[in-house]
Design a protein around this motif. Structure first.
Motif, PDB file in Angstrom:
ATOM      1  N   ILE A   1     -66.668   1.316 -99.583  1.00 43.15           N
ATOM      2  CA  ILE A   1     -65.172   1.085 -99.591  1.00 43.15           C
ATOM      3  C   ILE A   1     -64.543   0.090 -98.583  1.00 43.15           C
ATOM      4  CG2 ILE A   1     -63.004   2.475 -99.485  1.00 43.15           C
ATOM      5  CD1 ILE A   1     -64.594   5.134 -99.720  1.00 43.15           C
ATOM      6  N   ALA A   2     -63.807  -0.654 -99.182  1.00 39.86           N
ATOM      7  CA  ALA A   2     -63.493  -1.951 -98.302  1.00 39.86           C
ATOM      8  C   ALA A   2     -61.899  -2.354 -98.685  1.00 39.86           C
ATOM      9  CB  ALA A   2     -64.460  -3.212 -98.763  1.00 39.86           C
ATOM     10  N   ALA A   3     -61.279  -2.709 -97.500  1.00 39.14           N
ATOM     11  CA  ALA A   3     -59.937  -3.179 -97.742  1.00 39.14           C
ATOM     12  C   ALA A   3     -59.905  -4.608 -96.910  1.00 39.14           C
ATOM     13  CB  ALA A   3     -58.933  -2.463 -97.132  1.00 39.14           C
ATOM     14  N   VAL A   4     -59.568  -5.618 -97.568  1.00 41.65           N
ATOM     15  CA  VAL A   4     -59.112  -6.797 -96.923  1.00 41.65           C
ATOM     16  C   VAL A   4     -57.706  -7.288 -96.955  1.00 41.65           C
ATOM     17  CG1 VAL A   4     -59.487  -9.184 -96.635  1.00 41.65           C
ATOM     18  CG2 VAL A   4     -61.502  -7.761 -97.394  1.00 41.65           C
ATOM     19  N   LEU A   5     -57.113  -7.226 -95.950  1.00 41.71           N
ATOM     20  CA  LEU A   5     -55.754  -7.676 -95.879  1.00 41.71           C
ATOM     21  C   LEU A   5     -55.186  -9.090 -95.216  1.00 41.71           C
ATOM     22  CD1 LEU A   5     -55.688  -4.513 -96.330  1.00 41.71           C
ATOM     23  CD2 LEU A   5     -53.831  -4.323 -94.747  1.00 41.71           C
ATOM     24  N   THR A   6     -54.076  -9.621 -95.924  1.00 43.77           N
ATOM     25  CA  THR A   6     -53.866 -11.117 -95.368  1.00 43.77           C
ATOM     26  C   THR A   6     -52.332 -11.211 -95.336  1.00 43.77           C
ATOM     27  OG1 THR A   6     -53.886 -12.039 -97.600  1.00 43.77           O
ATOM     28  CG2 THR A   6     -55.996 -11.943 -96.409  1.00 43.77           C
ATOM     29  N   LYS A   7     -51.954 -12.018 -94.409  1.00 43.62           N
ATOM     30  CA  LYS A   7     -50.311 -12.257 -94.190  1.00 43.62           C
ATOM     31  C   LYS A   7     -50.374 -13.891 -93.954  1.00 43.62           C
ATOM     32  CE  LYS A   7     -49.461 -10.143 -90.156  1.00 43.62           C
ATOM     33  NZ  LYS A   7     -48.448  -8.961 -89.536  1.00 43.62           N
ATOM     34  N   ASN A   8     -49.169 -14.412 -93.988  1.00 40.19           N
ATOM     35  CA  ASN A   8     -48.909 -15.744 -93.179  1.00 40.19           C
ATOM     36  C   ASN A   8     -49.892 -16.915 -93.858  1.00 40.19           C
ATOM     37  OD1 ASN A   8     -46.654 -14.613 -92.073  1.00 40.19           O
ATOM     38  ND2 ASN A   8     -47.808 -14.329 -90.380  1.00 40.19           N
ATOM     39  N   LEU A   9     -50.151 -16.782 -95.124  1.00 41.64           N
ATOM     40  CA  LEU A   9     -51.097 -17.591 -95.555  1.00 41.64           C
ATOM     41  C   LEU A   9     -50.719 -19.064 -96.022  1.00 41.64           C
ATOM     42  CD1 LEU A   9     -52.901 -15.169 -98.172  1.00 41.64           C
ATOM     43  CD2 LEU A   9     -54.025 -15.933 -96.298  1.00 41.64           C
ATOM     44  N   LYS A  10     -51.517 -19.884 -95.909  1.00 45.16           N
ATOM     45  CA  LYS A  10     -50.895 -21.339 -96.232  1.00 45.16           C
ATOM     46  C   LYS A  10     -51.478 -21.680 -97.612  1.00 45.16           C
ATOM     47  CE  LYS A  10     -50.669 -23.279 -91.400  1.00 45.16           C
ATOM     48  NZ  LYS A  10     -50.977 -22.098 -90.573  1.00 45.16           N
ATOM     49  N   ASN A  11     -52.619 -21.021 -98.183  1.00 42.61           N
ATOM     50  CA  ASN A  11     -53.262 -21.316 -99.204  1.00 42.61           C
ATOM     51  C   ASN A  11     -53.443 -19.747 -99.724  1.00 42.61           C
ATOM     52  OD1 ASN A  11     -54.862 -22.025-101.505  1.00 42.61           O
ATOM     53  ND2 ASN A  11     -55.515 -23.951-100.448  1.00 42.61           N
ATOM     54  N   GLU A  12     -52.788 -19.567-100.838  1.00 40.49           N
ATOM     55  CA  GLU A  12     -53.088 -18.159-101.343  1.00 40.49           C
ATOM     56  C   GLU A  12     -54.261 -18.228-102.300  1.00 40.49           C
ATOM     57  OE1 GLU A  12     -49.188 -17.084-103.219  1.00 40.49           O
ATOM     58  OE2 GLU A  12     -48.258 -16.983-101.440  1.00 40.49           O
ATOM     59  N   ALA A  13     -54.415 -19.106-103.063  1.00 35.96           N
ATOM     60  CA  ALA A  13     -55.444 -19.464-103.895  1.00 35.96           C
ATOM     61  C   ALA A  13     -56.855 -19.198-103.241  1.00 35.96           C
ATOM     62  CB  ALA A  13     -55.460 -20.456-104.789  1.00 35.96           C
ATOM     63  N   ASP A  14     -56.930 -20.117-102.005  1.00 35.27           N
ATOM     64  CA  ASP A  14     -58.031 -19.952-101.042  1.00 35.27           C
ATOM     65  C   ASP A  14     -58.457 -18.583-100.720  1.00 35.27           C
ATOM     66  OD1 ASP A  14     -60.291 -21.402 -99.624  1.00 35.27           O
ATOM     67  OD2 ASP A  14     -58.830 -20.619 -97.850  1.00 35.27           O
ATOM     68  N   ALA A  15     -57.341 -17.848-100.243  1.00 33.98           N
ATOM     69  CA  ALA A  15     -57.657 -16.627 -99.968  1.00 33.98           C
ATOM     70  C   ALA A  15     -58.434 -15.621-100.954  1.00 33.98           C
ATOM     71  CB  ALA A  15     -56.126 -15.757 -99.256  1.00 33.98           C
ATOM     72  N   ARG A  16     -57.739 -15.633-102.223  1.00 31.73           N
ATOM     73  CA  ARG A  16     -58.099 -15.050-103.308  1.00 31.73           C
ATOM     74  C   ARG A  16     -59.731 -15.211-103.404  1.00 31.73           C
ATOM     75  NH1 ARG A  16     -52.829 -16.416-105.435  1.00 31.73           N
ATOM     76  NH2 ARG A  16     -53.897 -17.988-106.477  1.00 31.73           N
ATOM     77  N   HIS A  17     -59.918 -16.774-103.415  1.00 23.02           N
ATOM     78  CA  HIS A  17     -61.504 -17.100-103.467  1.00 23.02           C
ATOM     79  C   HIS A  17     -62.419 -16.393-102.385  1.00 23.02           C
ATOM     80  CE1 HIS A  17     -64.594 -19.606-104.545  1.00 23.02           C
ATOM     81  NE2 HIS A  17     -64.847 -20.047-102.974  1.00 23.02           N
TER      82      HIS A  17
ATOM     83  N   ALA B   1     -63.426   0.341-108.599  1.00 20.52           N
ATOM     84  CA  ALA B   1     -62.165   0.811-108.647  1.00 20.52           C
ATOM     85  C   ALA B   1     -61.296   0.353-107.638  1.00 20.52           C
ATOM     86  CB  ALA B   1     -62.157   2.400-108.289  1.00 20.52           C
ATOM     87  N   ASN B   2     -60.163  -0.432-107.830  1.00 24.94           N
ATOM     88  CA  ASN B   2     -59.394  -1.166-106.701  1.00 24.94           C
ATOM     89  C   ASN B   2     -58.095  -1.100-106.957  1.00 24.94           C
ATOM     90  OD1 ASN B   2     -59.778  -3.361-109.012  1.00 24.94           O
ATOM     91  ND2 ASN B   2     -58.937  -4.592-107.593  1.00 24.94           N
ATOM     92  N   LYS B   3     -57.348  -1.657-105.950  1.00 27.39           N
ATOM     93  CA  LYS B   3     -55.944  -2.048-105.875  1.00 27.39           C
ATOM     94  C   LYS B   3     -55.441  -2.955-105.288  1.00 27.39           C
ATOM     95  CE  LYS B   3     -51.601  -1.379-107.348  1.00 27.39           C
ATOM     96  NZ  LYS B   3     -51.581  -2.605-107.198  1.00 27.39           N
ATOM     97  N   THR B   4     -54.894  -3.850-105.914  1.00 27.28           N
ATOM     98  CA  THR B   4     -54.265  -5.127-105.112  1.00 27.28           C
ATOM     99  C   THR B   4     -53.070  -5.182-104.555  1.00 27.28           C
ATOM    100  OG1 THR B   4     -53.655  -6.001-107.265  1.00 27.28           O
ATOM    101  CG2 THR B   4     -55.772  -6.461-106.578  1.00 27.28           C
ATOM    102  N   GLY B   5     -52.663  -6.070-103.728  1.00 30.51           N
ATOM    103  CA  GLY B   5     -51.335  -6.128-103.451  1.00 30.51           C
ATOM    104  C   GLY B   5     -50.787  -7.367-103.009  1.00 30.51           C
ATOM    105  N   GLU B   6     -49.739  -7.921-103.608  1.00 25.37           N
ATOM    106  CA  GLU B   6     -49.465  -9.375-103.097  1.00 25.37           C
ATOM    107  C   GLU B   6     -47.990  -9.614-102.894  1.00 25.37           C
ATOM    108  OE1 GLU B   6     -50.503  -8.223-106.872  1.00 25.37           O
ATOM    109  OE2 GLU B   6     -51.925  -9.314-105.845  1.00 25.37           O
TER     110      GLU B   6
ATOM    111  N   GLY C   1     -47.421 -15.342 -99.544  1.00 30.42           N
ATOM    112  CA  GLY C   1     -48.016 -15.589 -98.383  1.00 30.42           C
ATOM    113  C   GLY C   1     -48.953 -14.323 -98.049  1.00 30.42           C
ATOM    114  N   THR C   2     -49.275 -13.333 -98.906  1.00 23.81           N
ATOM    115  CA  THR C   2     -50.044 -12.248 -98.700  1.00 23.81           C
ATOM    116  C   THR C   2     -50.888 -11.928 -99.932  1.00 23.81           C
ATOM    117  OG1 THR C   2     -48.381 -11.138 -97.318  1.00 23.81           O
ATOM    118  CG2 THR C   2     -49.636  -9.574 -98.517  1.00 23.81           C
ATOM    119  N   GLU C   3     -52.048 -11.567 -99.581  1.00 27.91           N
ATOM    120  CA  GLU C   3     -53.068 -11.197-100.686  1.00 27.91           C
ATOM    121  C   GLU C   3     -54.043 -10.143-100.221  1.00 27.91           C
ATOM    122  OE1 GLU C   3     -53.357 -12.532-103.644  1.00 27.91           O
ATOM    123  OE2 GLU C   3     -51.838 -14.192-103.621  1.00 27.91           O
TER     124      GLU C   3
END
Length: 264
Positions: A229-245, A205-210, A213-215
């Motif tokens: 239960i886990a949450a991973v937050l990111t910002k100021n990304l140079k490569n969004e696809a890499d973050a999703r991976h 069961a999940n909820k994304t946000g984008e 530069g944020t994933e």
């Protein structure tokens, strides 16, 4: 796998990210985190407290989730979602709107629910749940508000806290929590934390946000009666696809931990 091993594996993945990150992972054995109280733009994670407050108001008799709503053209906004593509005569119930807000991250739906539930009650809920880094200050796609310094914020720890409340909290009745959990389990955006998980084995069961530069992703992963239960937050990304991976890699580590701990 121990909690220390889980931490080492997650750090090994996320540590090479080209951008800022934070995570918080809560297990039956304890928790691990890195910068878990750091404030990030909430993006669509802000839809979690909107949903919780809507169900709280239903229980209080304030909000009727079966009531049909006519969506005015002026209320439709862009970005994620489908409501802005529906005909002007389309009618949805409040529950339909909540479901679309989560399962396809519909921004129009979120704005409708902010109006229905109220910004102040949503923020009061966050205060009651001690989500100290999370605040709702604007509607979705309101770029003028952002220019004026008003944004929505959250943290990895708060995102986990909100999901915990949905999964096994005390604020709401069991039927409300079950309905919210089922909505999250029907999430259509499964390319981040659940991206490489075996969903025939692990219930997600999940909820994304984008944003640019944020994933983000926040998820409940369950296996044979155990939950993480886990949450991973990111910002100021140079490569969004890499973050999703990398989020998908972390999801696989979570799956490994759940299955190994269960066997032991």
């Amino acid at each position: 796998m121990t909690l220390d091993e889980l931490r080492n594996r997650v750090n090994g993945i996320i540590g090479s990210l080209n951008g800022e990150f934070a995570y918080y992972i809560e297990t039956d054995e304890g928790y691990i985190g890195e910068k878990e109280e750091k404030v990030f733009p909430a993006a669509s994670l802000i839809k979690l407290p909107i949903m919780i407050e809507a169900f709280r108001q239903r229980e209080a008799g304030v909000l009727d989730l079966t009531k049909p709503l006519n969506i005015a053209q002026k209320d439709k906004v862009g970005g994620a979602g489908v409501i802005n593509q529906l005909s002007p005569s389309a009618s949805l119930t409040v529950l339909d709107v909540l479901t679309l807000m989560i399962t396809v991250s519909d921004n129009t739906a979120a704005n409708i629910m902010i109006e229905k539930a109220g910004k102040e009650p949503i923020n009061a809920l966050l205060a009651e749940l001690q989500c100290r880094q999370t605040v709702l200050q604007r509607k979705l796609m309101d770029f003028q508000a952002i220019e004026e310094g008003k944004n929505n914020y959250t943290s990895a720890k708060d995102a986990v806290h909100l999901l915990r409340e949905i999964h096994h909290g005390k604020l709401l009745q069991n039927d409300s929590r079950k309905t919210m959990l089922n909505i999250l389990r029907n999430q259509q955006f499964r390319h981040k934390l659940p991206g490489s998980m075996d969903e025939e084995v692990i219930m997600i069961a999940n909820k994304t946000g984008e944003l640019q530069g944020t994933e983000h992703d926040a998820a409940i992963a369950e296996y044979q009666g155990r939950a993480i239960i886990a949450a991973v937050l990111t910002k100021n990304l140079k490569n969004e696809a890499d973050a999703r991976h990398k989020l998908a890699e972390i999801g696989m580590v979570i799956q490994d931990y759940l299955m190994i701990v269960q066997k032991n």
